[in-house]
Enzyme design. Structure first.
Site, PDB file in Angstrom:
ATOM      1  N   HIS A 254       0.830  -1.210   0.000  1.00 65.63           N
ATOM      2  CA  HIS A 254       0.000   0.000   0.000  1.00 65.63           C
ATOM      3  C   HIS A 254       0.871   1.270   0.000  1.00 65.63           C
ATOM      4  O   HIS A 254       0.845   2.056  -0.925  1.00 65.63           O
ATOM      5  CB  HIS A 254      -0.881   0.040   1.250  1.00 65.63           C
ATOM      6  CG  HIS A 254      -1.970  -0.982   1.282  1.00 65.63           C
ATOM      7  ND1 HIS A 254      -2.924  -1.134   0.298  1.00 65.63           N
ATOM      8  CD2 HIS A 254      -2.282  -1.917   2.215  1.00 65.63           C
ATOM      9  CE1 HIS A 254      -3.762  -2.091   0.627  1.00 65.63           C
ATOM     10  NE2 HIS A 254      -3.394  -2.591   1.779  1.00 65.63           N
TER      11      HIS A 254
HETATM   12  O1  RIB Z   1      -5.619   0.922   3.837  1.00 63.14           O
HETATM   13  C1  RIB Z   1      -4.216   0.797   3.870  1.00 63.14           C
HETATM   14  C2  RIB Z   1      -3.595   1.922   4.643  1.00 63.14           C
HETATM   15  O2  RIB Z   1      -4.029   1.885   6.012  1.00 63.14           O
HETATM   16  C3  RIB Z   1      -2.061   1.818   4.702  1.00 63.14           C
HETATM   17  O3  RIB Z   1      -1.519   3.104   4.800  1.00 63.14           O
HETATM   18  C4  RIB Z   1      -1.831   1.066   5.980  1.00 63.14           C
HETATM   19  O4  RIB Z   1      -0.540   1.331   6.540  1.00 63.14           O
HETATM   20  C5  RIB Z   1      -2.900   1.645   6.863  1.00 63.14           C
HETATM   21  O5  RIB Z   1      -2.424   2.896   7.365  1.00 63.14           O
END
Ligand code: RIB
Ligand code: CA
Length: 326
Positions: A254
């Protein structure tokens, strides 16, 4: 060479984060890739309480040998009613899959300023130069805009990991339509998307396509003077969660995808249009872009700046970056 920003020029970045296992991978890119000039790390609640994410950020900057300021930020969302439980079930009670105890001691004191003040001070000191990369709830960015609205005209670019726009079947990850960073503080996200600064949104539509599989993660081991081993160990907990839920045989990169956008922009396809966040009802936290460009009047998007949403990614280009830093 481009006189404004030659291709070889380093990219000055402030990293706003809630580490967080995937945050730690993103920070590895920002700290270790020669194209970046990492200026500071600011922390927020999200994957864990801000005390935990701040401890992790300080230990990770030491692990990556970055002698830069770390400032603690928001302990919760702009509106108290939005408070939610943290993501210990995903990132572990220590926010790093049980590996926080293995981090080196911080090499410098915590910056005394709250995160949003550090952001404003650095942006005012280097107008037009700094890119903000935010991969947790966007509360610190909203607080920075409230503290000094002029920074919107001085930031070079804002890149955020967050949101989901329904492409390739990617809906939300905390509700059917809402992604975690948005849902953690939907008001802050809407303020960030509607402010007069250039925002590029790296949502689940592309981050859930950037899957680091077992073999990709294995390549971290034995590299980076111990950093790769700690990261690999930390991803064990993260992978167990995603294997149980999605059976992907790896983890979603992500937050690293947000950093990657600056290194391999050609790997991403962008779509322009104003973006709003749903703030009430069953779809609270949903991010919706009006890309139709019909210039309608009186819509929730009318009069708001056009932002960029990532709608596709060449995931291999993103994942290959880790071989450039370890
Ligand atoms: O949905 C994914 C996000 O939420 C990423 O940034 C993960 O680290 C959490 O913060
Ligand atoms: Ca994060």
């Amino acid at each position: 060479m481009d006189s404004t920003n030659p291709a070889s020029a380093r990219i000055p970045v402030i990293f706003d984060t809630d580490p967080g296992i995937d945050d730690a991978l993103a920070l590895a890119l920002l700290a270790r890739h020669p194209r970046f000039e990492l200026l500071a790390v600011t922390t927020a609640f999200g994957n864990a309480p801000v005390e935990t994410t701040t401890r992790n950020a300080r230990g990770l900057t030491a692990l990556y040998r970055q002698d830069i300021p770390v400032a603690a930020g928001a302990a919760g969302p702009l509106l108290d009613k939005r408070r939610r439980k943290d993501a210990a079930h995903v990132h572990g009670d220590d926010g790093l899959g049980g590996m926080a105890a293995g981090l080196p001691a911080p090499t410098r004191p915590l910056d005394p300023r709250p995160a949003h003040r550090l952001i404003c001070d650095l942006v005012n000191a280097r107008p037009g130069e700094i890119t903000l990369v935010a991969v947790g709830p966007f509360t610190n960015l909203a607080l920075a805009l409230a503290h000094d609205p002029s920074i919107a005209g001085k930031v070079r670019r804002v890149i955020v990991m967050g949101g989901a726009f329904g492409l390739k079947g990617h809906g939300g990850n905390v509700t059917p339509v809402a992604e975690a960073n948005i849902m953690a503080d939907p008001e802050a996200a809407d303020q960030v998307f509607t402010a007069p600064w250039p925002v590029t949104i790296v949502g689940l539509d592309v981050t859930q396509e950037a899957i680091m599989r077992e073999a990709d993660l294995d390549r971290l081991r034995g590299r980076g003077e111990g950093a790769g081993d700690l990261l690999w160990q930390a991803t064990r907990h993260y992978q167990q969660f995603y294997d149980a839920r999605d059976g992907i045989g790896g983890i979603y990169a992500h937050d690293a995808s947000a950093a990657a956008l600056l290194l391999v922009p050609e790997a991403f396809t962008l779509r322009a249009g104003p973006v709003r966040v749903v703030l009430e009802g069953i779809a609270t936290g949903q991010t919706i872009q009006d890309w139709r460009n019909e210039h309608g009047t009186g819509t929730p998007w009318s009069g708001h700046p056009s932002q960029q949403v990532c709608v596709a990614v060449d995931a291999a280009r993103v994942l290959a970056l880790f071989d450039e830093i370890f």
